[in-house]
Every structure is written in C-alpha cells, then in structure tokens.
Design a protein around this motif. Structure first.
Motif, PDB file in Angstrom:
ATOM      1  N   ALA A 340       0.814  -1.227   0.000  1.00 19.09           N
ATOM      2  CA  ALA A 340       0.000   0.000   0.000  1.00 19.09           C
ATOM      3  C   ALA A 340       0.841   1.268   0.000  1.00 19.09           C
ATOM      4  N   ILE A 341       2.039   1.222   0.564  1.00 18.43           N
ATOM      5  CA  ILE A 341       2.851   2.438   0.648  1.00 18.43           C
ATOM      6  C   ILE A 341       3.231   2.955  -0.745  1.00 18.43           C
ATOM      7  N   GLN A 342       3.198   2.087  -1.743  1.00 22.50           N
ATOM      8  CA  GLN A 342       3.527   2.524  -3.099  1.00 22.50           C
ATOM      9  C   GLN A 342       2.476   3.492  -3.654  1.00 22.50           C
ATOM     10  N   GLU A 343       1.302   3.500  -3.036  1.00 21.38           N
ATOM     11  CA  GLU A 343       0.252   4.426  -3.461  1.00 21.38           C
ATOM     12  C   GLU A 343       0.238   5.697  -2.617  1.00 21.38           C
ATOM     13  N   PHE A 344       1.086   5.768  -1.608  1.00 22.76           N
ATOM     14  CA  PHE A 344       1.092   6.934  -0.714  1.00 22.76           C
ATOM     15  C   PHE A 344       1.689   8.146  -1.434  1.00 22.76           C
ATOM     16  N   ASP A 345       1.090   9.296  -1.218  1.00 27.27           N
ATOM     17  CA  ASP A 345       1.509  10.526  -1.896  1.00 27.27           C
ATOM     18  C   ASP A 345       2.521  11.275  -1.033  1.00 27.27           C
ATOM     19  N   PHE A 346       3.803  11.075  -1.318  1.00 25.86           N
ATOM     20  CA  PHE A 346       4.840  11.760  -0.553  1.00 25.86           C
ATOM     21  C   PHE A 346       5.002  13.218  -0.980  1.00 25.86           C
ATOM     22  N   GLY A 347       4.333  13.623  -2.027  1.00 26.05           N
ATOM     23  CA  GLY A 347       4.388  15.016  -2.441  1.00 26.05           C
ATOM     24  C   GLY A 347       3.478  15.917  -1.637  1.00 26.05           C
ATOM     25  N   PRO A 385      14.570   8.666  -7.402  1.00 29.79           N
ATOM     26  CA  PRO A 385      13.293   7.947  -7.313  1.00 29.79           C
ATOM     27  C   PRO A 385      13.103   7.306  -5.945  1.00 29.79           C
ATOM     28  N   ILE A 386      11.860   7.193  -5.529  1.00 32.97           N
ATOM     29  CA  ILE A 386      11.540   6.505  -4.278  1.00 32.97           C
ATOM     30  C   ILE A 386      11.726   5.005  -4.503  1.00 32.97           C
ATOM     31  N   VAL A 387      12.389   4.338  -3.570  1.00 32.33           N
ATOM     32  CA  VAL A 387      12.586   2.891  -3.672  1.00 32.33           C
ATOM     33  C   VAL A 387      11.896   2.225  -2.487  1.00 32.33           C
ATOM     34  N   TYR A 388      11.509   0.957  -2.684  1.00 33.35           N
ATOM     35  CA  TYR A 388      10.694   0.264  -1.692  1.00 33.35           C
ATOM     36  C   TYR A 388      11.269  -1.112  -1.386  1.00 33.35           C
ATOM     37  N   THR A 389      11.191  -1.511  -0.124  1.00 28.99           N
ATOM     38  CA  THR A 389      11.477  -2.881   0.295  1.00 28.99           C
ATOM     39  C   THR A 389      10.908  -3.064   1.692  1.00 28.99           C
ATOM     40  N   ASP A 390      10.861  -4.289   2.158  1.00 31.38           N
ATOM     41  CA  ASP A 390      10.374  -4.564   3.515  1.00 31.38           C
ATOM     42  C   ASP A 390      11.547  -4.455   4.480  1.00 31.38           C
ATOM     43  N   GLY A 393      10.967  -6.090   8.034  1.00 30.21           N
ATOM     44  CA  GLY A 393      10.613  -7.500   8.077  1.00 30.21           C
ATOM     45  C   GLY A 393       9.223  -7.803   8.577  1.00 30.21           C
ATOM     46  N   ASP A 394       8.256  -6.868   8.437  1.00 30.16           N
ATOM     47  CA  ASP A 394       6.905  -7.126   8.933  1.00 30.16           C
ATOM     48  C   ASP A 394       5.913  -7.394   7.806  1.00 30.16           C
ATOM     49  N   ASN A 395       6.424  -7.814   6.641  1.00 33.22           N
ATOM     50  CA  ASN A 395       5.608  -8.247   5.508  1.00 33.22           C
ATOM     51  C   ASN A 395       4.841  -7.108   4.845  1.00 33.22           C
ATOM     52  N   ASP A 396       5.356  -5.883   4.938  1.00 34.33           N
ATOM     53  CA  ASP A 396       4.831  -4.800   4.111  1.00 34.33           C
ATOM     54  C   ASP A 396       5.994  -3.967   3.598  1.00 34.33           C
ATOM     55  N   LEU A 397       5.786  -3.318   2.461  1.00 34.08           N
ATOM     56  CA  LEU A 397       6.846  -2.513   1.877  1.00 34.08           C
ATOM     57  C   LEU A 397       7.026  -1.208   2.651  1.00 34.08           C
ATOM     58  N   ASP A 398       8.264  -0.776   2.764  1.00 39.56           N
ATOM     59  CA  ASP A 398       8.621   0.519   3.322  1.00 39.56           C
ATOM     60  C   ASP A 398       9.305   1.328   2.218  1.00 39.56           C
ATOM     61  N   GLU A 421       2.901   1.682   8.785  1.00 42.48           N
ATOM     62  CA  GLU A 421       2.432   1.272  10.104  1.00 42.48           C
ATOM     63  C   GLU A 421       0.959   1.619  10.258  1.00 42.48           C
ATOM     64  N   ASP A 422       0.146   0.605  10.576  1.00 43.93           N
ATOM     65  CA  ASP A 422      -1.283   0.817  10.852  1.00 43.93           C
ATOM     66  C   ASP A 422      -1.970   1.594   9.730  1.00 43.93           C
ATOM     67  N   GLY A 423      -1.652   1.227   8.503  1.00 39.56           N
ATOM     68  CA  GLY A 423      -2.336   1.815   7.359  1.00 39.56           C
ATOM     69  C   GLY A 423      -1.877   3.199   6.971  1.00 39.56           C
ATOM     70  N   LYS A 424      -0.710   3.632   7.431  1.00 36.22           N
ATOM     71  CA  LYS A 424      -0.204   4.942   7.040  1.00 36.22           C
ATOM     72  C   LYS A 424       1.320   4.917   7.015  1.00 36.22           C
TER      73      LYS A 424
END
Length: 571
Positions: A340-347, A385-390, A393-398, A421-424
């Motif tokens: 879900a974090i890949q859809e977050f608007d960091f702008g 570019p923004i890069v993503y990985t877990d 280790g809690d099974n979601d992308l950061d 964390e907790d949907g945000k």
C-alpha cells in the motif's frame, strides 16, 4: 482406500505412504516406463548411499512391472523450509552444523557418480539429524525439467557443481540471506562462514569448491552460539519448484500463465480424483510400504489450505516458477506482501527535517520557505526515485524518500526511511546521509532483498567546491526496533568515516547505541569491540550537539558506527 496423489507433475506423481516400520513415507511413481539399463544402476547407487548420515532413507527403488520407476522414501521430520517460514533464521551454530553434515553427505554421494539436483530448504529434512531427501529430481525416467529458483545454479545443468551451489544458497537462506543476488555479509554471522558460502555460490561452476572442499572450509570455522532474529521468512524466499518430500508441508511450484488465484492449486500440480496407479495398487497388495488413506493424510486433501501467499503468487508474470509452502490452518505462514505504501503521496505530506530541526509541509512536492528565512527556497522532494522494500521484516513494503532543500546555488538532500504502520506512512527521524554542494554526497538509493542500499560519498577534503575529495562508503540498511541500522556489519546507519574538519579520539567505557536516542539499544556487547573512536569536529559548532558518532572497531577488524551522548566529550 482413497488413492489420490498428493502431487503430480508431467513426469511423476507423489503419494503419501507408510514406511515398512509404520512411519511416514512418500512414494514417487514415474509417469512413463524407463529402460532397466538406465534406471537400475542409478537405483543401486542410490540404495548404496541411503544408509549414509545426511541422506534420507530410501526403502525401495525399483521399476514396476510396466517399467515405470518407483521410489519409497522416509518422510519423517520437518523441512528447513517449514522451519524458516514458521520461526525465521536458524541459530548460526545450527546452520554451521547442518552445512558440515550435508557437505559431507554430498561429497560421498558424488564419489558414486550420483548427484542430487534439487538441494534447497524444501529437501533438507530434520529427523535424527539433518538429511537430504528429494533425489528423485534427477532419477532416470522421473527427472524434472530445470526451473528457475533462488537455489538453482545459474548454469541450469544439474551436477555436483549445481549441488554445491544449492547447498551454499540453502545455508545462506537459513542465516537470513536472500540467494540470487549479492552475497553480502549477514548480521551476527562470522565473515568466514559467509565467505565459504559466497564461494559456493560463484556464478562460474568452475570457480566453486567441490562438496569435499566446502566441507573443509566449513570445518575450520569456529562454532558460534549466535542466535539470529526470529522473524518468519516469506514462503516466496524459501520455496522451490520441487516435489514434496513429506506429508507435513507440500512445497510446490506455481508455474502459472496468468491463472486466477482460484485455479492456483490445479496449476501447481495438486490433483484430485485421479485413479490409482499400478504401482500404488502393487505396493498396497504386495507388502512393503502402503499408501495411507486421504483421511489419514492431513485429514484429507480438502484440509489442505493454500496460504494467503499463494493467492498473491497466482497473479505473477506468466511462466515464472515460485515455490510456496502449502500449510494447514494452524501452520499458515505470512500472507502476501502489503504494498500500500507505493500508493502513498509523498508530495503532500508533513516532512520532518531532523538535521535542521524543522518541519516541511509539502504540497505538490514543494514546501514554502520558513517565516523569516531569506536564505532558502524551501523544501521539495528530491530528484532520486523513491525505492521500496520490507526494511523492518513485517511483511509490508517501506520506502526510502529523499528530502531536498534549495537555497541560492546550494542544494542539500537527506534520505529518510518511511515505514508502513497501521495503514499509514510514518517517517523515521534519522537521515541515512546528507548531501550539499560543497560537502558530502550520495548516489541514488537502491534495494537488495529486504535492505535499502546506499553509497555515501564522504567529503574528506574540499580544496574547492568544484573538486572535493570523496571516500565512498557502501552500506545496506534495514530497520531494527524502529531504528535504521547497517546490516553488514551491524551498526548505526550514520557514517563512520571522518569528514573534513573531523578527527578521531579514542574513548573507553562507553556503550554506543544504534541511534541518537536513550531508548535505542546498544550496537553490540562491549566484548565484541577492541577499540572505540569518537568522531568530533575540529572547529566550534554554532549549535550544541547532544549526540556524537563513534567509530567502532570489531575484534575481526570490521568497522561499524554508533552514537554516544555528548557529555562534554567534544570539548
């Protein structure tokens, strides 16, 4: 008696069975007849090595009356894949012992002219020690076509060199590593052990050690009692496209061409309602191993549960083989990675600049200058570019996001980790590097497995702004207890290289922490370091500094960084 196979592919079927002594076993039956001249010598050689320590017991290896090959193999114990998915990496000492036992077994197997062909966590079984099962992968008449896997040698040709690659990759995974990419040092793992595995995973088979040589390398490494973090490993990282070797966990290859999740079981080779094979009937009526009923096999095939991961894997790109572990209700591992974090608007976010002690409200990727601030043009998202990985280790992308500040001819940048964390998205208040026009710099961040990668260019001298002298520092960064850390070696995510106008001073009786925070845990116990060097500035600071960096020299001469409170140390 229900004689449904628990797995089937194009060359063989696997049935749950009972060993002659009553224990669990599996029976593998080839789909087509094979010539005696091909199968019988191989079967005789396999039976000769079956009594060896480190090799799963083969109760029977023969051809059926119609010429189809058949094996009955002990299925007691649990696989390494199950353990990694259920509990996470193994203690280093146990991985070392496992490596010694399996390298010794492979060395003896190879002297007979045999090879395994599918060494991976799903064929390593713990029962009366550690044993290799799954030799059917290279059996005449039932060999599986090579399939992509983290544990398969890149040359794609089974043989002794491929077995060494598979064993090294399997041990690396058991230590928390991710085979298939850069074989980096691992947290709390002795570097000589990693070096031995790195040699075993050489892309060039001619450069790999033999199984006997790998055993020799492992045998001179001192045992260690280190325990790695107990974080369950995603099934995608330990699964492999091999036939199942026991009844407790079915490790299957999802070779899907865009199949829907509902069809994943069929695409994976779990078949229901097929008639009994001749070999099955012969075994049931002629003594020896007997096939268990479907009800006895994990309460029936209907009780098998494709974990949530399988649903996610079912929509992977066409033709990609992904090993998953099929578990019962109580054993189901982690679900699909949360992205879900890949859809977050960091702008459009409130971004804290902990270096300046300010907060930037970004709108459309930009922030206004601060009140009374005439030297900057405000903040913005960096160009990298923004890069993503877990990372935690809690099974979601950061995410790793760069914050930039512009002012006149200057651009300052800081990369920050954001956790999901907790949907945000939540920002960690510790930059991983800093970059300025006349000072430090860093290259575009990347990802290696579950770690962020970063190359920091530390300005050790700046004769002119146009030509600073840099010393590069490459790091892999994860998140531990809510703090960013380097993983090889373990330490604070700050730089340990003295920059321009910084010097070193030896200190004693300090316990550096992984972040400038009293609540942060220490980097390691004091007996693992032989020297601590404070990094301090050689010119007066305009702001008081509450924490100072410490360069920590480990007993093996590796260097990591930490933080200590500034109780007058820089005076």
């Amino acid at each position: 008696m229900n004689d449904v196979p628990m797995y089937r592919d194009e060359t063989a079927s696997v049935y749950p069975a009972a060993a002659p002594g009553g224990g669990p076993a599996v029976m593998i039956v080839g789909a087509e007849p094979v010539a005696a001249s091909r199968f019988d010598p191989w079967a005789a050689a396999l039976l000769s090595v079956s009594p060896l320590p480190g090799v799963a017991t083969v109760f029977q290896a023969a051809r059926e009356p119609d010429g189809r090959p058949m094996l009955v193999v002990d299925a007691a114990g649990v696989t390494l894949a199950e353990r990694l998915v259920g509990q996470g990496p193994l203690p280093v000492a146990e991985v070392h012992t496992t490596g010694l036992a399996l390298a010794s077994a492979l060395a003896q197997v190879h002297t007979t002219g045999l090879w395994h062909g599918a060494v991976c966590p799903s064929t390593v079984v713990y029962a009366d020690g550690v044993r290799l099962a799954g030799f059917d992968a290279c059996a005449p008449g039932m060999a599986k076509p090579p399939a992509p896997s983290r544990f398969a040698a890149p040359e794609g040709v089974p043989g002794p060199a491929g077995d060494v690659y598979g064993l090294a990759a399997t041990l690396y995974a058991a230590l928390g590593g991710q085979p298939g990419g850069l074989v980096g040092e691992l947290y709390d793992v002795p570097p000589p052990l990693t070096a031995a595995l790195r040699a075993g995973m050489s892309p060039d088979p001619a450069q790999r050690p033999t199984a006997q040589q790998l055993y020799g390398s492992l045998s001179v490494i001192g045992a260690t009692e280190n325990t790695l973090p107990a974080v369950p490993v995603a099934a995608a990282l330990v699964g492999s496209p091999v036939r199942p070797v026991n009844q407790a966990v079915v490790s299957i290859n999802l070779a899907i061409a865009g199949a829907a999740a509902a069809g994943a079981a069929a695409a994976a080779g779990v078949v229901v309602g097929q008639g009994a094979s001749g070999a099955l009937s012969a075994m049931a009526s002629g003594g020896g191993a007997k096939v268990a009923s479907a009800k006895g096999f994990m309460g029936g095939l209907s009780a098998l549960k494709i974990g949530a991961f399988a649903a996610g894997a079912a929509v992977i790109a066409a033709g990609v083989g992904v090993g998953v572990t099929i578990l019962n209700e109580d054993e189901a591992g982690p679900g699909p990675m949360v992205t879900a974090i890949q859809e977050f608007d960091f702008g459009n976010v409130s971004f804290t600049d902990t270096v300046q002690g300010t907060t930037a409200e970004l709108v459309g990727g930009k922030g206004k200058p601060f009140d009374g601030d005439t030297n900057t043009e405000g903040y913005r998202l960096g160009d990298d570019p923004i890069v993503y990985t877990d990372a935690d280790g809690d099974n979601d992308l950061d995410a790793l996001v760069v914050l930039a500040q512009e002012g006149g001819n200057n651009i300052f940048e800081w990369p920050y980790i954001w956790l999901w964390e907790d949907g945000k998205a939540v920002q960690l208040p510790y930059p991983l590097a800093d970059a300025g026009r006349c000072g430090n710099d860093f290259e575009p961040p990347g990802v290696n497995g579950g770690h962020f990668t970063l190359t920091r260019n530390i300005a050790i001298a700046v004769p002119t702004c146009a030509q600073p002298e840099y010393q590069d520092e490459k790091v892999e960064i994860a998140v531990e207890d809510g703090y960013p850390v380097t993983v090889s070696p373990h330490g604070a995510a700050a730089s340990c290289i003295p920059a321009e106008f910084e010097s070193l001073m030896e200190i004693v009786n300090y316990e550096p922490r992984i972040a400038p925070d009293e609540k942060a845990p220490p980097v390691d116990t004091a007996d693992n370091f032989k020297k601590l060097e404070l990094i301090y500035t050689t010119w007066d600071e305009t702001r008081p500094v509450a924490w100072l960096r410490v360069r920590m020299i480990r007993n093996d001469d590796s260097v990591s960084c930490g933080w200590v409170p500034n109780n007058g140390l820089d005076e």
